[in-house]
Write a protein that holds these residues in place. Structure first.
Motif, mmCIF file in Angstrom:
data_model
loop_
_atom_site.group_PDB
_atom_site.id
_atom_site.type_symbol
_atom_site.label_atom_id
_atom_site.label_comp_id
_atom_site.label_asym_id
_atom_site.label_seq_id
_atom_site.Cartn_x
_atom_site.Cartn_y
_atom_site.Cartn_z
ATOM 1 N N MET A 1 0.854 -1.169 0.157
ATOM 2 C CA MET A 1 -0.105 -0.071 -0.005
ATOM 3 C C MET A 1 0.863 1.143 -0.107
ATOM 4 N N SER A 2 0.391 2.251 -0.825
ATOM 5 C CA SER A 2 1.333 3.434 -1.061
ATOM 6 C C SER A 2 1.034 4.209 0.526
ATOM 7 N N ARG A 3 2.110 4.895 0.706
ATOM 8 C CA ARG A 3 2.013 5.731 1.974
ATOM 9 C C ARG A 3 2.673 7.192 1.948
ATOM 10 N N LEU A 4 2.211 7.985 2.724
ATOM 11 C CA LEU A 4 2.598 9.335 2.311
ATOM 12 C C LEU A 4 3.556 9.653 3.829
ATOM 13 N N GLY A 5 4.571 10.290 3.598
ATOM 14 C CA GLY A 5 5.345 10.555 4.755
ATOM 15 C C GLY A 5 5.106 12.194 5.182
ATOM 16 N N LEU A 6 5.124 12.514 6.383
ATOM 17 C CA LEU A 6 4.873 13.876 6.779
ATOM 18 C C LEU A 6 5.988 14.406 7.578
ATOM 19 N N VAL A 7 6.267 15.472 7.280
ATOM 20 C CA VAL A 7 7.629 16.398 8.181
ATOM 21 C C VAL A 7 6.790 17.655 8.212
ATOM 22 N N ILE A 8 7.209 18.119 9.527
ATOM 23 C CA ILE A 8 6.558 19.913 9.813
ATOM 24 C C ILE A 8 7.749 20.378 10.631
ATOM 25 N N ASN A 9 8.099 21.348 10.126
ATOM 26 C CA ASN A 9 9.032 22.441 10.710
ATOM 27 C C ASN A 9 8.304 23.569 11.371
ATOM 28 N N PRO A 10 7.953 23.303 12.796
ATOM 29 C CA PRO A 10 6.863 24.329 13.314
ATOM 30 C C PRO A 10 7.476 25.830 13.493
ATOM 31 N N VAL A 11 8.841 25.938 13.267
ATOM 32 C CA VAL A 11 9.550 27.266 13.477
ATOM 33 C C VAL A 11 9.286 28.289 12.034
#
Length: 358
Positions: free
Chosen positions: A1-11
């Motif tokens: 199954m395909s998957r999405l990776g999520l990265v967030i830089n809060p600053v």
């Protein structure tokens, strides 16, 4: 199954409304907290995920261990340093088919440095400048692009430039974007993703005359909010001089305040007759939301949603693909209200009408 990776830089993006020209300073989070500012990147990532979930129920991996999670409030979903970003991207290698990240040019550089397998990446625009071509034009477009890419069996991609401001040049008051690397990103044929920033042209001939004509027509009872950029710098020079990268104020034919942040702008325009004067980001077509976040939705509303004058050379407009201008104030409702058709001054007594979209 395909998957999405999520990265967030809060600053990411915190320095925009603070007139810091970026968010790379080590104490930017503390400065923002002292001013009561809320991190913007998680909110913009949430907008992207809402758009993603409209058409996709694929799993999302987030956090330094790349664990499954579909909300931004789950453990490890938010990252703050370059080391956090690198750890998250390294953990996603071999596990995801696309990395969706909320940040700016600096975050894009950090992701590329850690992305050993060359997983395609796509940016949710959350920084101050965002000169690179890897960013969608809005959070919603990023979410829809991610969903469409993962649903496409062919997974078509293209290579785009990752640019960032030269910090030494920025500190010297000069605007100079450097090419750091290239990255693979979903192929875009709909204009959902922004182009890399293009260099400007010399302000000669008609544009120089247009600036002179604009200055001659400035009203004595109006305060003018002057945005950043080379075209605006040429206008400011005619008014006694201002800043290349900052937002300045002019009245009665002179620049009276330089490099103001959002709060200072609100204080200075309250109860006044106001006009906003902006130019267009070359190659990208942005008018609001790239490098001028001091002119925020909050500031625009405090000023009573004043008229916005756009000054830009016809050659720069002609080079835009697609042929439209873009606004991204961070407030979708305001962006929708402002969208439509705007006149752009391209010469003395000459205007060109451009479609404006969010």
């Amino acid at each position: 199954m395909s998957r999405l990776g999520l990265v967030i830089n809060p600053v990411a993006g915190l320095g925009g409304a603070m007139a810091r020209k970026g968010s790379d300073e080590s104490d930017i989070a503390a400065r923002a907290a002292a001013e009561g500012r809320t991190p913007l990147a998680p909110l913009r990532a949430d907008r992207a995920l809402q758009a993603f979930r409209q058409t996709s129920d694929l799993p999302i991996l987030a956090g330094p261990l790349a664990t499954e999670g579909t909300t931004l409030t789950g453990p490890g979903a938010v990252h703050g340093t370059a080391e956090d970003t690198a750890a998250a991207v390294a953990a996603m290698q071999g596990k995801v088919d696309l990395i969706l990240f909320a940040g700016g040019d600096g975050t894009a550089r950090d992701i590329c440095a850690a992305n050993a397998d060359g997983v395609p990446i796509l940016g949710v625009p959350s920084g101050v400048k965002m000169h690179s071509g890897v960013f969608a034009r809005s959070p919603e477009r990023a979410g829809r692009m991610a969903a469409a890419f993962l649903a496409d069996p062919q997974r078509r991609t293209e290579m785009v430039e990752i640019l960032d401001l030269d910090e030494a040049e920025r500190r010297a008051g000069r605007l100079s974007a450097r090419l750091y690397t290239v990255a693979r990103t979903p192929l875009d044929s709909s204009g959902a993703r922004q182009n890399p920033k293009a260099g400007g042209t010399d302000l000669v001939g008609e544009m120089d005359a247009a600036l002179a004509s604009y200055v001659a027509g400035m009203a004595a009872d109006t305060v003018y909010v002057l945005g950043p950029g080379a075209t605006m710098m040429a206008l400011k020079d005619r008014l006694g001089g201002g800043t290349l990268l900052g937002v300045d104020l002019a009245e009665k034919g002179r620049v009276v305040a330089r490099d103001l942040d959002e709060s200072a702008l609100i204080a200075r325009v309250d109860g006044r007759r106001v006009r906003i004067v902006l130019t267009v980001v070359g190659g990208q077509g942005f008018v609001l939301g790239r490098g001028n976040q001091q002119i925020s939705a909050r500031m625009l509303r405090a000023a009573g949603l004043p008229p916005i004058d756009v000054i830009c050379g016809a050659d720069k407009l002609a080079a835009l693909q697609p042929q439209e201008l873009t606004i991204d104030t961070g407030d979708p409702a305001l962006d929708a209200d402002l969208s439509g058709y705007w006149p752009v001054t391209v010469g003395p007594g000459r205007k060109q009408v451009m479609r404006v979209v969010a």
